[in-house]
Motif scaffolding. Structure first.
Motif, PDB file in Angstrom:
ATOM      1  N   GLN A   1       0.792  -1.089  -0.101  1.00 43.80           N
ATOM      2  CA  GLN A   1       0.056   0.064   0.094  1.00 43.80           C
ATOM      3  C   GLN A   1       0.811   1.241  -0.188  1.00 43.80           C
ATOM      4  O   GLN A   1       0.567   2.277  -0.807  1.00 43.80           O
ATOM      5  CB  GLN A   1      -0.668   0.071   1.327  1.00 43.80           C
ATOM      6  N   ALA A   2       2.127   1.166   0.706  1.00 46.40           N
ATOM      7  CA  ALA A   2       2.694   2.305   0.707  1.00 46.40           C
ATOM      8  C   ALA A   2       3.601   2.728  -0.521  1.00 46.40           C
ATOM      9  O   ALA A   2       3.557   3.608  -1.013  1.00 46.40           O
ATOM     10  CB  ALA A   2       3.996   2.137   2.073  1.00 46.40           C
ATOM     11  N   VAL A   3       4.032   1.535  -1.232  1.00 48.16           N
ATOM     12  CA  VAL A   3       4.408   1.633  -2.524  1.00 48.16           C
ATOM     13  C   VAL A   3       3.488   2.452  -3.493  1.00 48.16           C
ATOM     14  O   VAL A   3       3.807   3.379  -4.239  1.00 48.16           O
ATOM     15  CB  VAL A   3       4.885   0.468  -3.321  1.00 48.16           C
ATOM     16  N   ASP A   4       2.039   1.865  -3.450  1.00 46.77           N
ATOM     17  CA  ASP A   4       1.135   2.455  -4.348  1.00 46.77           C
ATOM     18  C   ASP A   4       0.669   3.916  -3.982  1.00 46.77           C
ATOM     19  O   ASP A   4       0.863   4.608  -4.861  1.00 46.77           O
ATOM     20  CB  ASP A   4      -0.121   1.689  -4.228  1.00 46.77           C
ATOM     21  N   ALA A   5       0.785   4.419  -2.548  1.00 50.91           N
ATOM     22  CA  ALA A   5       0.792   5.587  -2.364  1.00 50.91           C
ATOM     23  C   ALA A   5       1.674   6.725  -2.836  1.00 50.91           C
ATOM     24  O   ALA A   5       1.550   7.775  -3.077  1.00 50.91           O
ATOM     25  CB  ALA A   5       0.459   5.634  -0.775  1.00 50.91           C
ATOM     26  N   ALA A   6       3.131   6.077  -2.613  1.00 52.73           N
ATOM     27  CA  ALA A   6       4.054   6.867  -3.105  1.00 52.73           C
ATOM     28  C   ALA A   6       4.140   7.326  -4.569  1.00 52.73           C
ATOM     29  O   ALA A   6       4.548   8.136  -5.256  1.00 52.73           O
ATOM     30  CB  ALA A   6       5.257   6.191  -2.719  1.00 52.73           C
ATOM     31  N   LYS A   7       3.552   6.042  -5.384  1.00 49.42           N
ATOM     32  CA  LYS A   7       3.529   6.417  -6.628  1.00 49.42           C
ATOM     33  C   LYS A   7       2.436   7.471  -7.041  1.00 49.42           C
ATOM     34  O   LYS A   7       2.659   8.441  -7.826  1.00 49.42           O
ATOM     35  CB  LYS A   7       3.112   4.968  -7.583  1.00 49.42           C
ATOM     36  N   ARG A   8       1.158   7.379  -6.479  1.00 47.22           N
ATOM     37  CA  ARG A   8       0.309   8.059  -6.612  1.00 47.22           C
ATOM     38  C   ARG A   8       0.745   9.617  -6.381  1.00 47.22           C
ATOM     39  O   ARG A   8       0.204  10.545  -7.138  1.00 47.22           O
ATOM     40  CB  ARG A   8      -1.146   7.851  -5.908  1.00 47.22           C
ATOM     41  N   ALA A   9       1.445   9.795  -5.354  1.00 50.20           N
ATOM     42  CA  ALA A   9       1.778  11.141  -4.738  1.00 50.20           C
ATOM     43  C   ALA A   9       3.005  11.616  -5.408  1.00 50.20           C
ATOM     44  O   ALA A   9       3.368  12.803  -5.274  1.00 50.20           O
ATOM     45  CB  ALA A   9       1.919  11.073  -3.132  1.00 50.20           C
ATOM     46  N   GLY A  10       3.725  10.819  -6.104  1.00 46.43           N
ATOM     47  CA  GLY A  10       5.075  11.005  -6.768  1.00 46.43           C
ATOM     48  C   GLY A  10       6.074  11.490  -5.727  1.00 46.43           C
ATOM     49  O   GLY A  10       6.838  12.432  -5.916  1.00 46.43           O
ATOM     50  N   SER A  11       5.858  10.984  -4.576  1.00 47.08           N
ATOM     51  CA  SER A  11       6.895  11.411  -3.258  1.00 47.08           C
ATOM     52  C   SER A  11       8.061  10.480  -3.308  1.00 47.08           C
ATOM     53  O   SER A  11       7.962   9.331  -3.776  1.00 47.08           O
ATOM     54  CB  SER A  11       6.182  11.275  -1.885  1.00 47.08           C
ATOM     55  N   GLN A  12       9.239  11.268  -2.906  1.00 46.49           N
ATOM     56  CA  GLN A  12      10.395  10.274  -2.621  1.00 46.49           C
ATOM     57  C   GLN A  12      10.280   9.823  -1.288  1.00 46.49           C
ATOM     58  O   GLN A  12       9.911  10.083  -0.366  1.00 46.49           O
ATOM     59  CB  GLN A  12      11.547  11.387  -2.946  1.00 46.49           C
ATOM     60  N   LYS A  13      10.713   8.584  -1.570  1.00 42.11           N
ATOM     61  CA  LYS A  13      10.856   7.651  -0.221  1.00 42.11           C
ATOM     62  C   LYS A  13      12.043   7.048  -0.239  1.00 42.11           C
ATOM     63  O   LYS A  13      13.093   6.887  -1.056  1.00 42.11           O
ATOM     64  CB  LYS A  13       9.745   6.428  -0.269  1.00 42.11           C
ATOM     65  N   SER A  14      12.603   6.425   0.992  1.00 44.63           N
ATOM     66  CA  SER A  14      13.715   5.729   1.344  1.00 44.63           C
ATOM     67  C   SER A  14      13.368   4.170   1.132  1.00 44.63           C
ATOM     68  O   SER A  14      12.426   3.996   1.794  1.00 44.63           O
ATOM     69  CB  SER A  14      14.338   5.924   2.927  1.00 44.63           C
ATOM     70  N   PHE A  15      14.545   3.475   0.604  1.00 40.75           N
ATOM     71  CA  PHE A  15      14.301   1.924   0.678  1.00 40.75           C
ATOM     72  C   PHE A  15      15.378   1.266   1.138  1.00 40.75           C
ATOM     73  O   PHE A  15      16.654   1.934   1.212  1.00 40.75           O
ATOM     74  CB  PHE A  15      14.010   1.492  -1.054  1.00 40.75           C
ATOM     75  N   LYS A  16      15.392   0.013   1.926  1.00 39.26           N
ATOM     76  CA  LYS A  16      16.212  -0.675   2.397  1.00 39.26           C
ATOM     77  C   LYS A  16      16.016  -1.964   1.985  1.00 39.26           C
ATOM     78  O   LYS A  16      15.070  -2.701   2.257  1.00 39.26           O
ATOM     79  CB  LYS A  16      16.223  -0.589   3.784  1.00 39.26           C
ATOM     80  N   LEU A  17      17.294  -2.574   1.236  1.00 39.56           N
ATOM     81  CA  LEU A  17      17.210  -3.834   0.855  1.00 39.56           C
ATOM     82  C   LEU A  17      18.207  -4.568   1.680  1.00 39.56           C
ATOM     83  O   LEU A  17      19.333  -4.224   1.914  1.00 39.56           O
ATOM     84  CB  LEU A  17      17.761  -4.010  -0.660  1.00 39.56           C
ATOM     85  N   THR A  18      17.956  -5.585   2.630  1.00 43.90           N
ATOM     86  CA  THR A  18      18.727  -6.447   3.240  1.00 43.90           C
ATOM     87  C   THR A  18      18.623  -7.769   2.653  1.00 43.90           C
ATOM     88  O   THR A  18      17.809  -8.592   2.508  1.00 43.90           O
ATOM     89  CB  THR A  18      17.859  -6.584   4.749  1.00 43.90           C
TER      90      THR A  18
END
Length: 213
Positions: free
Chosen positions: A154-171
């Protein structure tokens, strides 16, 4: 010779969410990287913190910076900010981002960009000469089995809709991390006969550097 291959099973992808509780900084070791002390901070490699409240003539070098941490011990962590020769003292705070796991991760690939080439040939050159420009980390893409109730998806979809920059962490399974900022460019839905619903080829456009920890 035994294989040294690492299984991808157990890899985890997370997206940043709200700010967590501020950690009190009690000491600083200037250098590159800069080492910060916070008793029993509970942070892990690749976490992202915003620094504030440090004092001294050069405190602005750190205050207000949002940066991924590395070299974590029980009471210290490092940030890739050069403070050699600076005048900065603790106390202060480091406020971490909370993370939301993106569930049902199936596969991923990325960090496929490359630096641009700068032509530095001149009339004294005997052949074409080049130097590299800024590093471009390109994109990171991943596939998930779709879960419309998963907070991470849901957060990924929301970031796409808003065009907002997010931080991501791959472990990764060996606990190595890659932390980066990016924009969600797409979030396609895929389905078919005898198939589960998938969101395949979600593309994150990386902006800035990728921090390995």
């Amino acid at each position: 010779m035994p294989s040294t291959a690492i299984s991808a099973q157990g890899s985890k992808l997370e997206i940043s969410s709200t700010a967590g509780s501020a950690k009190t900084l009690t000491a600083i070791a200037l250098g590159f990287p800069t080492i910060l002390t916070s008793a029993a901070h509970g942070l892990t490699n690749g976490d992202v913190v915003t620094l504030a409240g440090l004092t001294g003539a050069d405190a602005a070098t750190l205050n207000g910076q949002t940066v991924a941490i590395k070299n974590v011990t029980t009471n210290t962590f490092a940030v890739d900010i050069n403070t050699l020769g600076k005048t900065i003292t603790a106390a202060g705070t480091a406020t971490p981002l909370n993370w939301t796991k993106i569930e049902n991760l199936v596969s991923f690939n990325g960090f496929d960009g490359q630096a641009s080439e700068l032509d530095v040939t001149d009339l004294d050159s005997t052949a074409k000469e080049f130097m590299l420009g800024l590093q471009d980390w390109g994109t990171f893409s991943f596939d998930v089995n779709r879960d419309f109730n998963d907070a991470g998806q849901q957060a990924v979809d929301a970031a796409k809709r808003a065009g907002s920059q997010k931080s991501f962490k791959l472990t990764l399974p060996n606990l190595k991390t890659k932390t980066f900022n990016g924009y969600v460019k797409n979030s396609p839905l895929e389905g078919g006969v005898d198939q589960v619903l998938k969101t395949s080829g979600v593309t994150l456009r990386i902006t800035g550097d990728v921090v390995d920890a």
